[in-house]
Write a protein that holds these residues in place. Structure first.
Motif, PDB file in Angstrom:
ATOM      1  N   PRO A  71       7.458   9.930  11.124  1.00 19.88           N
ATOM      2  CA  PRO A  71       6.372   9.850  12.108  1.00 19.88           C
ATOM      3  C   PRO A  71       5.024   9.687  11.428  1.00 19.88           C
ATOM      4  O   PRO A  71       4.887   9.894  10.217  1.00 19.88           O
ATOM      5  CB  PRO A  71       6.462  11.211  12.801  1.00 19.88           C
ATOM      6  N   THR A  72       4.022   9.325  12.209  1.00 24.42           N
ATOM      7  CA  THR A  72       2.662   9.249  11.662  1.00 24.42           C
ATOM      8  C   THR A  72       2.082  10.665  11.575  1.00 24.42           C
ATOM      9  O   THR A  72       2.564  11.590  12.226  1.00 24.42           O
ATOM     10  CB  THR A  72       1.748   8.401  12.556  1.00 24.42           C
ATOM     11  N   HIS A  73       1.051  10.799  10.776  1.00 22.64           N
ATOM     12  CA  HIS A  73       0.376  12.104  10.679  1.00 22.64           C
ATOM     13  C   HIS A  73      -0.246  12.494  12.007  1.00 22.64           C
ATOM     14  O   HIS A  73      -0.400  13.663  12.317  1.00 22.64           O
ATOM     15  CB  HIS A  73      -0.714  12.053   9.607  1.00 22.64           C
ATOM     16  N   THR A  74      -0.648  11.483  12.776  1.00 21.94           N
ATOM     17  CA  THR A  74      -1.359  11.769  14.028  1.00 21.94           C
ATOM     18  C   THR A  74      -0.416  11.982  15.204  1.00 21.94           C
ATOM     19  O   THR A  74      -0.861  12.340  16.298  1.00 21.94           O
ATOM     20  CB  THR A  74      -2.306  10.600  14.374  1.00 21.94           C
ATOM     21  N   GLY A  75       0.870  11.730  15.009  1.00 17.65           N
ATOM     22  CA  GLY A  75       1.817  11.895  16.104  1.00 17.65           C
ATOM     23  C   GLY A  75       1.774  10.775  17.120  1.00 17.65           C
ATOM     24  O   GLY A  75       2.194  10.939  18.266  1.00 17.65           O
ATOM     25  N   SER A  76       1.296   9.605  16.700  1.00 18.74           N
ATOM     26  CA  SER A  76       1.230   8.461  17.616  1.00 18.74           C
ATOM     27  C   SER A  76       2.631   7.876  17.812  1.00 18.74           C
ATOM     28  O   SER A  76       3.593   8.287  17.157  1.00 18.74           O
ATOM     29  CB  SER A  76       0.280   7.400  17.055  1.00 18.74           C
TER      30      SER A  76
ATOM     31  N   HIS B 242       0.849  -1.193   0.000  1.00 17.38           N
ATOM     32  CA  HIS B 242       0.000   0.000   0.000  1.00 17.38           C
ATOM     33  C   HIS B 242       0.882   1.239   0.000  1.00 17.38           C
ATOM     34  O   HIS B 242       2.074   1.157   0.289  1.00 17.38           O
ATOM     35  CB  HIS B 242      -0.962   0.003   1.193  1.00 17.38           C
ATOM     36  N   ALA B 243       0.275   2.370  -0.318  1.00 18.66           N
ATOM     37  CA  ALA B 243       1.041   3.612  -0.381  1.00 18.66           C
ATOM     38  C   ALA B 243       1.446   4.044   1.027  1.00 18.66           C
ATOM     39  O   ALA B 243       0.819   3.699   2.026  1.00 18.66           O
ATOM     40  CB  ALA B 243       0.213   4.682  -1.060  1.00 18.66           C
ATOM     41  N   PHE B 244       2.495   4.823   1.072  1.00 20.59           N
ATOM     42  CA  PHE B 244       3.094   5.276   2.316  1.00 20.59           C
ATOM     43  C   PHE B 244       2.319   6.446   2.917  1.00 20.59           C
ATOM     44  O   PHE B 244       2.177   6.576   4.137  1.00 20.59           O
ATOM     45  CB  PHE B 244       4.510   5.709   1.927  1.00 20.59           C
ATOM     46  N   SER B 245       1.821   7.299   2.027  1.00 16.25           N
ATOM     47  CA  SER B 245       1.331   8.617   2.438  1.00 16.25           C
ATOM     48  C   SER B 245       0.138   8.630   3.405  1.00 16.25           C
ATOM     49  O   SER B 245       0.060   9.547   4.227  1.00 16.25           O
ATOM     50  CB  SER B 245       0.997   9.452   1.195  1.00 16.25           C
ATOM     51  N   PRO B 246      -0.801   7.682   3.383  1.00 13.51           N
ATOM     52  CA  PRO B 246      -1.930   7.817   4.309  1.00 13.51           C
ATOM     53  C   PRO B 246      -1.536   7.709   5.785  1.00 13.51           C
ATOM     54  O   PRO B 246      -2.222   8.255   6.645  1.00 13.51           O
ATOM     55  CB  PRO B 246      -2.854   6.649   3.926  1.00 13.51           C
ATOM     56  N   VAL B 247      -0.451   7.025   6.075  1.00 11.91           N
ATOM     57  CA  VAL B 247      -0.096   6.797   7.481  1.00 11.91           C
ATOM     58  C   VAL B 247       1.058   7.686   7.942  1.00 11.91           C
ATOM     59  O   VAL B 247       1.016   8.270   9.024  1.00 11.91           O
ATOM     60  CB  VAL B 247       0.278   5.305   7.714  1.00 11.91           C
ATOM     61  N   TYR B 248       2.087   7.816   7.109  1.00 12.42           N
ATOM     62  CA  TYR B 248       3.326   8.460   7.558  1.00 12.42           C
ATOM     63  C   TYR B 248       3.586   9.772   6.827  1.00 12.42           C
ATOM     64  O   TYR B 248       3.221   9.944   5.673  1.00 12.42           O
ATOM     65  CB  TYR B 248       4.511   7.511   7.345  1.00 12.42           C
ATOM     66  N   ASP B 249       4.270  10.665   7.562  1.00 11.67           N
ATOM     67  CA  ASP B 249       4.634  11.969   7.017  1.00 11.67           C
ATOM     68  C   ASP B 249       6.042  11.871   6.430  1.00 11.67           C
ATOM     69  O   ASP B 249       7.036  11.852   7.165  1.00 11.67           O
ATOM     70  CB  ASP B 249       4.590  13.015   8.138  1.00 11.67           C
ATOM     71  N   GLU B 250       6.107  11.816   5.099  1.00  8.34           N
ATOM     72  CA  GLU B 250       7.405  11.598   4.476  1.00  8.34           C
ATOM     73  C   GLU B 250       8.294  12.838   4.517  1.00  8.34           C
ATOM     74  O   GLU B 250       9.468  12.762   4.166  1.00  8.34           O
ATOM     75  CB  GLU B 250       7.228  11.135   3.034  1.00  8.34           C
TER      76      GLU B 250
ATOM     77  N   SER C  75      10.194   9.757  32.660  1.00 13.04           N
ATOM     78  CA  SER C  75      10.560   8.395  33.087  1.00 13.04           C
ATOM     79  C   SER C  75       9.451   7.372  32.864  1.00 13.04           C
ATOM     80  O   SER C  75       9.469   6.282  33.437  1.00 13.04           O
ATOM     81  CB  SER C  75      10.975   8.376  34.567  1.00 13.04           C
ATOM     82  N   LYS C  76       8.492   7.732  32.046  1.00 10.51           N
ATOM     83  CA  LYS C  76       7.418   6.795  31.725  1.00 10.51           C
ATOM     84  C   LYS C  76       7.833   5.952  30.502  1.00 10.51           C
ATOM     85  O   LYS C  76       8.370   6.492  29.524  1.00 10.51           O
ATOM     86  CB  LYS C  76       6.154   7.597  31.401  1.00 10.51           C
ATOM     87  N   VAL C  77       7.574   4.650  30.593  1.00  8.70           N
ATOM     88  CA  VAL C  77       7.917   3.770  29.465  1.00  8.70           C
ATOM     89  C   VAL C  77       6.779   3.800  28.448  1.00  8.70           C
ATOM     90  O   VAL C  77       5.625   3.528  28.788  1.00  8.70           O
ATOM     91  CB  VAL C  77       8.160   2.324  29.949  1.00  8.70           C
ATOM     92  N   VAL C  78       7.145   4.132  27.242  1.00  7.10           N
ATOM     93  CA  VAL C  78       6.163   4.211  26.157  1.00  7.10           C
ATOM     94  C   VAL C  78       6.464   3.096  25.151  1.00  7.10           C
ATOM     95  O   VAL C  78       7.615   2.883  24.772  1.00  7.10           O
ATOM     96  CB  VAL C  78       6.241   5.592  25.457  1.00  7.10           C
ATOM     97  N   LYS C  79       5.422   2.395  24.758  1.00 10.26           N
ATOM     98  CA  LYS C  79       5.568   1.304  23.782  1.00 10.26           C
ATOM     99  C   LYS C  79       5.552   1.890  22.368  1.00 10.26           C
ATOM    100  O   LYS C  79       4.539   2.456  21.946  1.00 10.26           O
ATOM    101  CB  LYS C  79       4.416   0.296  23.914  1.00 10.26           C
ATOM    102  N   TRP C  80       6.657   1.766  21.666  1.00 13.13           N
ATOM    103  CA  TRP C  80       6.735   2.267  20.295  1.00 13.13           C
ATOM    104  C   TRP C  80       6.651   1.108  19.298  1.00 13.13           C
ATOM    105  O   TRP C  80       7.102  -0.002  19.580  1.00 13.13           O
ATOM    106  CB  TRP C  80       8.048   3.013  20.079  1.00 13.13           C
ATOM    107  N   THR C  81       6.079   1.425  18.155  1.00  8.71           N
ATOM    108  CA  THR C  81       6.015   0.455  17.049  1.00  8.71           C
ATOM    109  C   THR C  81       6.772   1.034  15.862  1.00  8.71           C
ATOM    110  O   THR C  81       6.568   2.197  15.502  1.00  8.71           O
ATOM    111  CB  THR C  81       4.552   0.203  16.632  1.00  8.71           C
ATOM    112  N   VAL C  82       7.639   0.235  15.286  1.00  8.19           N
ATOM    113  CA  VAL C  82       8.380   0.656  14.086  1.00  8.19           C
ATOM    114  C   VAL C  82       7.991  -0.278  12.952  1.00  8.19           C
ATOM    115  O   VAL C  82       8.114  -1.503  13.072  1.00  8.19           O
ATOM    116  CB  VAL C  82       9.908   0.606  14.321  1.00  8.19           C
ATOM    117  N   GLU C  83       7.508   0.305  11.872  1.00  8.12           N
ATOM    118  CA  GLU C  83       7.107  -0.488  10.714  1.00  8.12           C
ATOM    119  C   GLU C  83       8.208  -0.426   9.662  1.00  8.12           C
ATOM    120  O   GLU C  83       8.791   0.637   9.417  1.00  8.12           O
ATOM    121  CB  GLU C  83       5.790   0.070  10.143  1.00  8.12           C
ATOM    122  N   PHE C  84       8.466  -1.547   9.043  1.00 12.56           N
ATOM    123  CA  PHE C  84       9.517  -1.642   8.025  1.00 12.56           C
ATOM    124  C   PHE C  84       8.884  -1.998   6.676  1.00 12.56           C
ATOM    125  O   PHE C  84       7.706  -2.325   6.597  1.00 12.56           O
ATOM    126  CB  PHE C  84      10.507  -2.766   8.366  1.00 12.56           C
TER     127      PHE C  84
END
Lengths: 148, 273
Positions: A101-106, A25-33, A64-73
């Motif tokens: 990053p995502t457009h939503t800043g997640s 799928h295209a990159f643009s709907p989710v991520y800010d290139e 000092s809060k642990v945040v769960k990050w997701t990295v898509e490849f």
């Protein structure tokens, strides 16, 4: 385990894919290139699958809060072409990851570069292909100049 | 009697030599006819990168003109590629009917492959990036398997007629033949879906009237596979459009399982490139 101090910054930049990093799928709907961000954290899982490999990591924010990050490849099909395997990234590794990053800043990004604690880097296929293309351009310009 | 036998034997030898002389070029031809095996992403060249998905001669010419202009020597390749792709999207726009133009280019956020993990139809699948595996099955079929979506299709080589009333389906019905060293595949019965023009940011709807003629040719050095596909669809195209694609010989590559597609949890509509 002592939690790592995380840092994150945003760089406005123009990033265009050379081979279509995202295939199904295209990159643009989710991520800010047009922007890049960098985070530091500890890998909790790397899934070397299609259509997109995924990495999950714990990132400790400024409070000092642990945040769960997701990295898509890109997909396994794509990464295998440049020598990646399921062991390219190991759980428990401390890594610095740069991506779009995502457009939503997640708490999610699309992978562009990973630096391990020992300084070694992992890159997608794009930069390697770009180097070859830039060399082709240099040769092309040389031949053009010789024809003059 | 002995002399007669020798004459017969010599005649037989002569026939054998003549046959050998005839079959040598045929074998050389068949090695280029043989497309079997694994192919994958194009060579790391400017045109290879440009055609990683699909491309047109008009787009390639534009890219070459940009690369040949000394004024562009300092510009990054990605910029030149993006400029040539924009030109190519406009080239396609001029060939679309008003019906297809209503939604061209489709918003990538509305792509069913993205929203619902719905596998692609033929008009996108045949240009899919990464692997394509080609295998001859008996004398009457060639099977194509694609890395993207792990999609498969069969090309029937025995002049069989289309199945009676099969109804349009995702991959259509493909009949193949050899034209010299080129595999020619005619496909119809393709369900209305999305066609990829240029890349995933340049897609348009097509109807079930779409007919595709694919021509697969192996390069003289055997290292690359070129697809030239003529697309004709009176609903979406004013005239047939010829698309191209390149793969590189990749015998060491494997197609790996494709079963972890996840529907998106966040996305934005209307993002223009």
């Amino acid at each position: 385990m002592k939690l790592l101090r995380a840092w994150l910054f945003v760089i406005p930049v123009l990033v265009l894919s050379v081979t279509g990093a995202i295939s199904h799928h295209a990159f643009s709907p989710v991520y800010d290139e047009k922007r890049l961000i960098t985070v530091v954290g500890v890998v909790t899982q790397f899934r070397f699958v299609n259509p997109h490999a995924m990495m999950f990591m714990d990132v400790t924010d400024d409070s000092s809060k642990v945040v769960k990050w997701t990295v898509e490849f890109a997909g396994r099909l794509n990464l295998s072409n440049v020598g990646w395997t399921a062991d390219s990234i190991k759980s428990g590794e401390r890594v610095t990851v740069t991506g779009n990053p995502t457009h939503t800043g997640s708490d999610r990004m699309f992978f562009r570069k990973l630096v391990r604690a020992d300084g070694t880097e992992l890159l997608p296929a794009g930069p390697q292909r770009l180097n070859a293309i830039e060399e082709e351009r240099r040769q092309r310009a040389l031949q053009r100049d010789q024809r003059k | 009697m002995a002399v007669r036998n020798i004459v017969k034997w010599r005649s037989g030898l002569l026939v054998l030599i003549l046959l050998t002389c005839i079959t040598v070029p045929a074998e050389a031809q068949s090695s280029r006819r043989n497309l079997e095996g694994m192919w994958s992403d194009p060579p790391p060249t400017a045109v290879g990168a440009f055609c990683a998905f699909a491309c047109t001669d008009a787009g390639i010419d534009r890219l070459n003109a940009l690369l040949d202009d000394p004024a562009n020597d300092a510009r990054p390749f990605e910029q030149l590629q993006a400029e040539a792709k924009t030109y190519e999207r406009e080239y396609i726009r001029a060939r679309l009917t008003p019906a297809a133009l209503k939604t061209y280019p489709l918003d990538p956020a509305d792509d069913p492959g993205f929203l619902r993990c719905e596998p692609w139809g033929l008009a996108r699948q045949m240009f899919a990036p990464h692997q394509i595996e080609i295998r001859q099955r008996g004398n009457d079929r060639i099977e194509l398997r694609y890395g993207e979506w792990d999609a498969r299709r069969t090309i029937y080589m025995d002049d069989r007629k289309r199945p009676a009333n099969p109804g349009p389906n995702r991959m259509g019905h493909s009949a193949g033949r050899w034209d010299g060293e080129t595999l020619v595949v005619e496909t119809s019965g393709i369900a209305a879906n999305i066609a990829v023009w240029t890349d995933l940011n340049g897609t348009a709807e097509h109807s079930d009237q779409l007919r595709v003629t694919e021509r697969y040719t192996r390069s003289k050095d055997g290292d690359t596979l070129l697809l030239t596909a003529t697309m004709a669809d009176p609903w979406s195209l004013r005239e047939p459009v010829v698309m191209k694609k390149i793969w590189r010989w990749a015998p060491d590559q494997k197609i790996t399982p494709y079963k972890d597609c996840e529907r998106p949890t966040e996305f934005k509509r209307g993002v223009k490139r």
